[in-house]
Scaffold this motif. Structure first.
Motif, PDB file in Angstrom:
ATOM      1  N   HIS A  45       5.915   0.032  15.801  1.00  0.00           N
ATOM      2  CA  HIS A  45       6.314  -1.291  16.281  1.00  0.00           C
ATOM      3  C   HIS A  45       7.636  -1.808  15.735  1.00  0.00           C
ATOM      4  O   HIS A  45       7.957  -2.981  15.939  1.00  0.00           O
ATOM      5  N   THR A  46       8.378  -0.986  15.010  1.00  0.00           N
ATOM      6  CA  THR A  46       9.687  -1.418  14.520  1.00  0.00           C
ATOM      7  C   THR A  46      10.710  -0.335  14.816  1.00  0.00           C
ATOM      8  O   THR A  46      10.361   0.786  15.201  1.00  0.00           O
ATOM      9  N   ASP A  47      11.956  -0.666  14.616  1.00  0.00           N
ATOM     10  CA  ASP A  47      13.015   0.334  14.772  1.00  0.00           C
ATOM     11  C   ASP A  47      13.569   0.755  13.409  1.00  0.00           C
ATOM     12  O   ASP A  47      14.701   1.192  13.297  1.00  0.00           O
ATOM     13  N   CYS A  48      12.755   0.612  12.371  1.00  0.00           N
ATOM     14  CA  CYS A  48      13.187   0.948  11.015  1.00  0.00           C
ATOM     15  C   CYS A  48      13.363   2.457  10.850  1.00  0.00           C
ATOM     16  O   CYS A  48      12.626   3.248  11.438  1.00  0.00           O
ATOM     17  N   HIS A  49      14.313   2.807  10.017  1.00  0.00           N
ATOM     18  CA  HIS A  49      14.551   4.215   9.702  1.00  0.00           C
ATOM     19  C   HIS A  49      13.723   4.659   8.504  1.00  0.00           C
ATOM     20  O   HIS A  49      13.379   5.828   8.392  1.00  0.00           O
ATOM     21  N   ASN A  50      13.439   3.727   7.609  1.00  0.00           N
ATOM     22  CA  ASN A  50      12.682   4.032   6.389  1.00  0.00           C
ATOM     23  C   ASN A  50      11.709   2.911   6.083  1.00  0.00           C
ATOM     24  O   ASN A  50      11.959   1.757   6.417  1.00  0.00           O
ATOM     25  N   ALA A  51      10.634   3.271   5.402  1.00  0.00           N
ATOM     26  CA  ALA A  51       9.654   2.292   4.927  1.00  0.00           C
ATOM     27  C   ALA A  51       9.284   2.683   3.505  1.00  0.00           C
ATOM     28  O   ALA A  51       9.417   3.841   3.106  1.00  0.00           O
ATOM     29  N   ARG A  52       8.835   1.721   2.751  1.00  0.00           N
ATOM     30  CA  ARG A  52       8.411   1.975   1.374  1.00  0.00           C
ATOM     31  C   ARG A  52       6.919   1.705   1.251  1.00  0.00           C
ATOM     32  O   ARG A  52       6.442   0.648   1.664  1.00  0.00           O
ATOM     33  N   VAL A  53       6.203   2.660   0.700  1.00  0.00           N
ATOM     34  CA  VAL A  53       4.776   2.499   0.432  1.00  0.00           C
ATOM     35  C   VAL A  53       4.639   2.069  -1.019  1.00  0.00           C
ATOM     36  O   VAL A  53       5.208   2.695  -1.919  1.00  0.00           O
ATOM     37  N   ILE A  54       3.891   0.994  -1.240  1.00  0.00           N
ATOM     38  CA  ILE A  54       3.751   0.407  -2.570  1.00  0.00           C
ATOM     39  C   ILE A  54       2.268   0.350  -2.930  1.00  0.00           C
ATOM     40  O   ILE A  54       1.472  -0.227  -2.197  1.00  0.00           O
ATOM     41  N   LEU A  55       1.913   0.952  -4.046  1.00  0.00           N
ATOM     42  CA  LEU A  55       0.549   0.901  -4.564  1.00  0.00           C
ATOM     43  C   LEU A  55       0.607   0.265  -5.941  1.00  0.00           C
ATOM     44  O   LEU A  55       1.318   0.752  -6.819  1.00  0.00           O
ATOM     45  N   ARG A  56      -0.124  -0.835  -6.108  1.00  0.00           N
ATOM     46  CA  ARG A  56      -0.112  -1.538  -7.391  1.00  0.00           C
ATOM     47  C   ARG A  56      -1.526  -1.883  -7.810  1.00  0.00           C
ATOM     48  O   ARG A  56      -2.330  -2.331  -7.003  1.00  0.00           O
ATOM     49  N   ARG A  57      -1.776  -1.714  -9.068  1.00  0.00           N
ATOM     50  CA  ARG A  57      -3.041  -2.174  -9.660  1.00  0.00           C
ATOM     51  C   ARG A  57      -2.745  -3.573 -10.182  1.00  0.00           C
ATOM     52  O   ARG A  57      -2.178  -3.739 -11.263  1.00  0.00           O
ATOM     53  N   ILE A  58      -3.067  -4.588  -9.389  1.00  0.00           N
ATOM     54  CA  ILE A  58      -2.669  -5.950  -9.746  1.00  0.00           C
ATOM     55  C   ILE A  58      -3.648  -6.622 -10.699  1.00  0.00           C
ATOM     56  O   ILE A  58      -3.334  -7.669 -11.260  1.00  0.00           O
ATOM     57  N   ALA A  59      -4.815  -6.017 -10.874  1.00  0.00           N
ATOM     58  CA  ALA A  59      -5.817  -6.475 -11.846  1.00  0.00           C
ATOM     59  C   ALA A  59      -6.767  -5.307 -12.070  1.00  0.00           C
ATOM     60  O   ALA A  59      -6.738  -4.330 -11.326  1.00  0.00           O
ATOM     61  N   ASP A  60      -7.594  -5.410 -13.093  1.00  0.00           N
ATOM     62  CA  ASP A  60      -8.550  -4.329 -13.341  1.00  0.00           C
ATOM     63  C   ASP A  60      -9.451  -4.077 -12.137  1.00  0.00           C
ATOM     64  O   ASP A  60      -9.892  -2.954 -11.914  1.00  0.00           O
ATOM     65  N   ASP A  61      -9.699  -5.129 -11.367  1.00  0.00           N
ATOM     66  CA  ASP A  61     -10.618  -4.997 -10.243  1.00  0.00           C
ATOM     67  C   ASP A  61      -9.940  -5.103  -8.876  1.00  0.00           C
ATOM     68  O   ASP A  61     -10.587  -5.340  -7.873  1.00  0.00           O
ATOM     69  N   ARG A  62      -8.618  -4.905  -8.822  1.00  0.00           N
ATOM     70  CA  ARG A  62      -7.915  -5.113  -7.558  1.00  0.00           C
ATOM     71  C   ARG A  62      -6.712  -4.179  -7.430  1.00  0.00           C
ATOM     72  O   ARG A  62      -5.912  -4.042  -8.345  1.00  0.00           O
TER      73      ARG A  62
END
Length: 121
Positions: A45-62
């Protein structure tokens, strides 16, 4: 990651690797589906050439899974008909995640979903 279908597989593998290194393999199924849907939405759905995947442990349970791109449009949760073959990505993300949303920045946005990590017994 390049905005091409092959990147979706790489994003899923990255997600599995990160969650395993954090010792939360119980989220692998839900997290790989979420990253698959978010990245596929960018590719489709976009015309982007690149995307960034971000994985974060924002809390012990999340855990927060995000996909950032330079397209300024915001995601829309559609209402596909029963016989429609597409349009269910954000519905699936909403069903799997505790919450989801997007953050807009001057030159980019990130669509994210948060998954709950169950307390170990």
């Amino acid at each position: 990651m390049p905005c091409e279908p092959e990147s979706v597989r790489r994003a899923r593998l990255l997600t599995i690797t990160v969650l395993s290194s954090w010792g939360i393999d119980e989220l692998v199924d839900a997290a790989t589906l979420v990253v698959d849907e978010l990245l596929t939405n960018v590719i489709d759905h976009t015309d982007c050439h690149n995307a960034r995947v971000i994985l974060r442990r924002i809390a012990d349970d999340r855990v927060r899974i995000g996909v950032a791109d330079r397209f300024r449009g915001v995601p829309n949760r559609s209402s596909p008909s029963e016989d429609s073959e597409g349009g269910r990505g954000l519905i699936l993300v909403e069903a799997l995640a505790d919450r989801w949303g997007y953050d807009r920045h001057p030159a980019w946005k990130v669509v994210w979903a948060e998954l709950h990590v169950k307390a170990s017994q």
